[in-house]
Design a protein around this motif. Sequence first.
Motif, mmCIF file in Angstrom:
data_model
loop_
_atom_site.group_PDB
_atom_site.id
_atom_site.type_symbol
_atom_site.label_atom_id
_atom_site.label_comp_id
_atom_site.label_asym_id
_atom_site.label_seq_id
_atom_site.Cartn_x
_atom_site.Cartn_y
_atom_site.Cartn_z
ATOM 1 N N TRP A 174 0.751 -1.200 -0.013
ATOM 2 C CA TRP A 174 -0.031 -0.021 -0.033
ATOM 3 C C TRP A 174 0.957 1.053 0.005
ATOM 4 N N LEU A 206 -0.089 7.807 -2.474
ATOM 5 C CA LEU A 206 -1.027 7.717 -3.490
ATOM 6 C C LEU A 206 -2.392 7.235 -3.017
ATOM 7 N N ASN A 207 -2.380 6.838 -1.783
ATOM 8 C CA ASN A 207 -3.616 6.133 -1.123
ATOM 9 C C ASN A 207 -4.284 5.062 -2.075
ATOM 10 N N GLY A 208 -3.271 4.160 -2.619
ATOM 11 C CA GLY A 208 -3.688 3.016 -3.462
ATOM 12 C C GLY A 208 -2.608 2.033 -3.254
ATOM 13 N N GLY A 209 -3.034 0.847 -3.753
ATOM 14 C CA GLY A 209 -2.021 -0.465 -3.845
ATOM 15 C C GLY A 209 -1.047 -0.270 -5.164
ATOM 16 N N VAL A 210 0.112 -0.770 -4.935
ATOM 17 C CA VAL A 210 1.102 -0.500 -6.066
ATOM 18 C C VAL A 210 1.710 -2.276 -5.873
#
Lengths: 120, 110
Positions: free
Chosen positions: B92, B96-100
């Motif tokens: 996480w 970005l407040n998202g998964g990568v």
Amino acid sequence: QLQLQESGPGLVKPSETLSLTCTVSGGSISSSSYYWGWIRQPPGKGLEWIGSIYYSGSTYYNPSLKSRVTISVDTSKNQFSLKLSSVTAADTAVYYCARSLDGLTKFDYWGQGTLVTVSS
Amino acid sequence: QSVLTQPPSASGTPGQRVTISCSGSSSNIGSNTVNWYQQLPGTAPKLLIYSNNQRPSGVPDRFSGSKSGTSASLAISGLQSEDEADYYCAAWDDSLNGGVFGGGTKLTVL
């Protein structure tokens, strides 16, 4: 045994909206602690996280796709769905649905994936 | 260009030990746990390592993970021909407040 199955059109025209549904069997989509996500993989390329949803409806989206993505859940049908608008050839990929536990990138169950081709 | 950086390829002979690196930053690996996936040709990814170094039930103990600072590693000991696959790291990202995901490493067993 939990199973996830993606369904939807395999061919979408440019500028249209890609719509996929993931049907969950062998378990409830309303179980706490789980998020339900979409991940895609363009042919010959790596994985890209699209977004995830909790059964209550709270969502997280990939910032690069956020303006075009909507993920929703239908607890009555034990399904969650993906809509990606204004598609281009760059959106051609195998789309996977998956369950994540204890966070949003720990995907422990995956669907088999479905290839969506964007072409006129 | 992936947020998490992996070498595109790795190789080893049967029985050898191979390591695959995953480099990130303070907003992802530096502050969150790392998960690793194995993708055999034509199949969906499979969770191989979670929470940096934990193995799901059924994953052989030949596979191990570690994390230090903003980098993580996957080690495969006693390499077998069936380990030939693509390997991805994931974490996480708070910025970005998202998964990568990493770009993936193709492991070849020579």
